[in-house]
Design a protein around this motif. Structure first.
Motif, PDB file in Angstrom:
ATOM      1  N   ARG A 144       0.740  -4.732   0.290  1.00 14.56           N
ATOM      2  CA  ARG A 144      -0.646  -4.378   0.573  1.00 14.56           C
ATOM      3  C   ARG A 144      -0.864  -2.939   0.130  1.00 14.56           C
ATOM      4  O   ARG A 144       0.071  -2.152   0.057  1.00 14.56           O
ATOM      5  CB  ARG A 144      -1.000  -4.563   2.036  1.00 14.56           C
ATOM      6  N   PHE A 145      -2.119  -2.647  -0.189  1.00 12.14           N
ATOM      7  CA  PHE A 145      -2.493  -1.285  -0.553  1.00 12.14           C
ATOM      8  C   PHE A 145      -2.865  -0.532   0.714  1.00 12.14           C
ATOM      9  O   PHE A 145      -3.547  -1.059   1.579  1.00 12.14           O
ATOM     10  CB  PHE A 145      -3.675  -1.295  -1.519  1.00 12.14           C
ATOM     11  N   ASP A 146      -2.405   0.716   0.831  1.00 13.74           N
ATOM     12  CA  ASP A 146      -2.778   1.507   2.002  1.00 13.74           C
ATOM     13  C   ASP A 146      -3.974   2.402   1.669  1.00 13.74           C
ATOM     14  O   ASP A 146      -4.486   2.382   0.552  1.00 13.74           O
ATOM     15  CB  ASP A 146      -1.585   2.313   2.535  1.00 13.74           C
ATOM     16  N   GLU A 147      -4.414   3.184   2.667  1.00 15.26           N
ATOM     17  CA  GLU A 147      -5.611   4.011   2.494  1.00 15.26           C
ATOM     18  C   GLU A 147      -5.408   5.138   1.487  1.00 15.26           C
ATOM     19  O   GLU A 147      -6.366   5.691   0.976  1.00 15.26           O
ATOM     20  CB  GLU A 147      -6.067   4.585   3.843  1.00 15.26           C
ATOM     21  N   LYS A 148      -4.171   5.476   1.146  1.00 16.94           N
ATOM     22  CA  LYS A 148      -3.894   6.540   0.175  1.00 16.94           C
ATOM     23  C   LYS A 148      -3.806   6.003  -1.255  1.00 16.94           C
ATOM     24  O   LYS A 148      -3.605   6.759  -2.183  1.00 16.94           O
ATOM     25  CB  LYS A 148      -2.575   7.235   0.516  1.00 16.94           C
ATOM     26  N   GLY A 149      -3.908   4.686  -1.420  1.00 18.08           N
ATOM     27  CA  GLY A 149      -3.803   4.096  -2.746  1.00 18.08           C
ATOM     28  C   GLY A 149      -2.385   3.723  -3.124  1.00 18.08           C
ATOM     29  O   GLY A 149      -2.130   3.302  -4.250  1.00 18.08           O
ATOM     30  N   ASN A 150      -1.445   3.874  -2.210  1.00 20.19           N
ATOM     31  CA  ASN A 150      -0.065   3.458  -2.449  1.00 20.19           C
ATOM     32  C   ASN A 150       0.099   2.019  -1.987  1.00 20.19           C
ATOM     33  O   ASN A 150      -0.823   1.435  -1.437  1.00 20.19           O
ATOM     34  CB  ASN A 150       0.904   4.369  -1.686  1.00 20.19           C
ATOM     35  N   ILE A 151       1.270   1.452  -2.206  1.00 19.04           N
ATOM     36  CA  ILE A 151       1.501   0.093  -1.728  1.00 19.04           C
ATOM     37  C   ILE A 151       2.577   0.087  -0.646  1.00 19.04           C
ATOM     38  O   ILE A 151       3.486   0.912  -0.653  1.00 19.04           O
ATOM     39  CB  ILE A 151       1.884  -0.889  -2.856  1.00 19.04           C
ATOM     40  N   GLN A 152       2.417  -0.841   0.269  1.00 19.25           N
ATOM     41  CA  GLN A 152       3.403  -1.125   1.302  1.00 19.25           C
ATOM     42  C   GLN A 152       4.016  -2.464   0.915  1.00 19.25           C
ATOM     43  O   GLN A 152       3.358  -3.494   1.024  1.00 19.25           O
ATOM     44  CB  GLN A 152       2.742  -1.221   2.675  1.00 19.25           C
ATOM     45  N   ALA A 153       5.241  -2.450   0.392  1.00 19.30           N
ATOM     46  CA  ALA A 153       5.869  -3.672  -0.107  1.00 19.30           C
ATOM     47  C   ALA A 153       6.925  -4.169   0.867  1.00 19.30           C
ATOM     48  O   ALA A 153       7.644  -3.390   1.473  1.00 19.30           O
ATOM     49  CB  ALA A 153       6.496  -3.421  -1.474  1.00 19.30           C
ATOM     50  N   ASN A 154       7.001  -5.499   0.981  1.00 21.85           N
ATOM     51  CA  ASN A 154       8.001  -6.142   1.809  1.00 21.85           C
ATOM     52  C   ASN A 154       9.161  -6.541   0.889  1.00 21.85           C
ATOM     53  O   ASN A 154       9.074  -7.516   0.164  1.00 21.85           O
ATOM     54  CB  ASN A 154       7.412  -7.363   2.504  1.00 21.85           C
ATOM     55  N   ILE A 155      10.244  -5.756   0.941  1.00 20.94           N
ATOM     56  CA  ILE A 155      11.404  -5.999   0.079  1.00 20.94           C
ATOM     57  C   ILE A 155      12.622  -6.204   0.959  1.00 20.94           C
ATOM     58  O   ILE A 155      12.948  -5.357   1.790  1.00 20.94           O
ATOM     59  CB  ILE A 155      11.645  -4.828  -0.898  1.00 20.94           C
ATOM     60  N   ASN A 156      13.274  -7.334   0.776  1.00 16.29           N
ATOM     61  CA  ASN A 156      14.475  -7.686   1.530  1.00 16.29           C
ATOM     62  C   ASN A 156      14.243  -7.595   3.040  1.00 16.29           C
ATOM     63  O   ASN A 156      15.092  -7.139   3.790  1.00 16.29           O
ATOM     64  CB  ASN A 156      15.654  -6.789   1.126  1.00 16.29           C
ATOM     65  N   GLY A 157      13.050  -8.025   3.480  1.00 19.69           N
ATOM     66  CA  GLY A 157      12.753  -8.063   4.906  1.00 19.69           C
ATOM     67  C   GLY A 157      12.274  -6.747   5.498  1.00 19.69           C
ATOM     68  O   GLY A 157      11.995  -6.677   6.675  1.00 19.69           O
ATOM     69  N   GLU A 158      12.235  -5.682   4.706  1.00 21.67           N
ATOM     70  CA  GLU A 158      11.777  -4.383   5.197  1.00 21.67           C
ATOM     71  C   GLU A 158      10.502  -3.977   4.477  1.00 21.67           C
ATOM     72  O   GLU A 158      10.346  -4.227   3.289  1.00 21.67           O
ATOM     73  CB  GLU A 158      12.833  -3.311   4.948  1.00 21.67           C
TER      74      GLU A 158
END
Length: 185
Positions: A144-158
């Motif tokens: 998902r994209f956060d409010e800063k324009g970065n992404i929050q990725a789910n990789i290997n369960g984290e």
């Protein structure tokens, strides 16, 4: 003198509404024209020659329509009028394994059908600006994209945060185990 200033102000205000953010659109019409022009024949030289003839005329019209109309609609409504034409279309895409997958464009994402018949959905959620993957009825958020324009990725369960640049992509690939490894003797 006041009448001239009022007329100028009204024209500038109207222009700002009409032409706002026309340069950040997807240029859907222009991209469709270029895709057609590049693939109209199997001969790239013929495509180039025809392109030299058509681009000054057709390309100018497509760009003008994109800037004045379509990109402004996209800015104010949040949807690209040209993207709606792809809904329901299926393309054959070669995967990294060398096999062809049927990719169908949906209103909110994509349906990918493997050569084995297995179907995977990639779904975009407008509410939280995230992409999820669904297989066999199980849905899992990918990023998902956060409010800063970065992404929050789910990789290997984290869930980890990455910037949208080369460094962030490199970090994500290394964490996912998709990095480049070198062998030494």
């Amino acid at each position: 003198m006041k009448r001239i200033n009022l007329k100028v102000a009204v024209c500038l205000l109207a222009g700002s509404f009409l032409f706002s953010s026309c340069f950040v659109g997807k240029y859907g019409l222009w991209n469709k024209y270029i895709s057609w022009q590049n693939n109209m024949t199997n001969n790239k030289y013929v495509n180039a020659i025809v392109g030299l003839i058509l681009v000054p005329i057709v390309g100018s019209i497509c760009t003008l329509v994109d800037i004045l109309v379509l990109n402004s609609i996209e800015f104010w409504s949040g949807t690209n009028p040209m993207a709606a034409n792809n809904i329901g279309k299926t393309q054959q895409v070669m995967g990294q394994d060398g096999r062809y997958y049927a990719v169908t464009t949906l209103k909110n994402g994509y349906e990918v059908k493997a050569p084995t018949g297995e179907i995977t959905y990639f779904i975009h959620n407008d509410e939280n600006d995230s992409w999820s993957m669904e297989q066999n009825g199980v849905q899992k958020e990918i990023f998902r994209f956060d409010e800063k324009g970065n992404i929050q990725a789910n990789i290997n369960g984290e869930t980890k945060a990455f910037t949208l640049n080369e460094t962030g992509v490199y970090q994500a690939r290394m964490i996912a185990g998709d990095g480049v490894f070198f062998a030494m003797n």
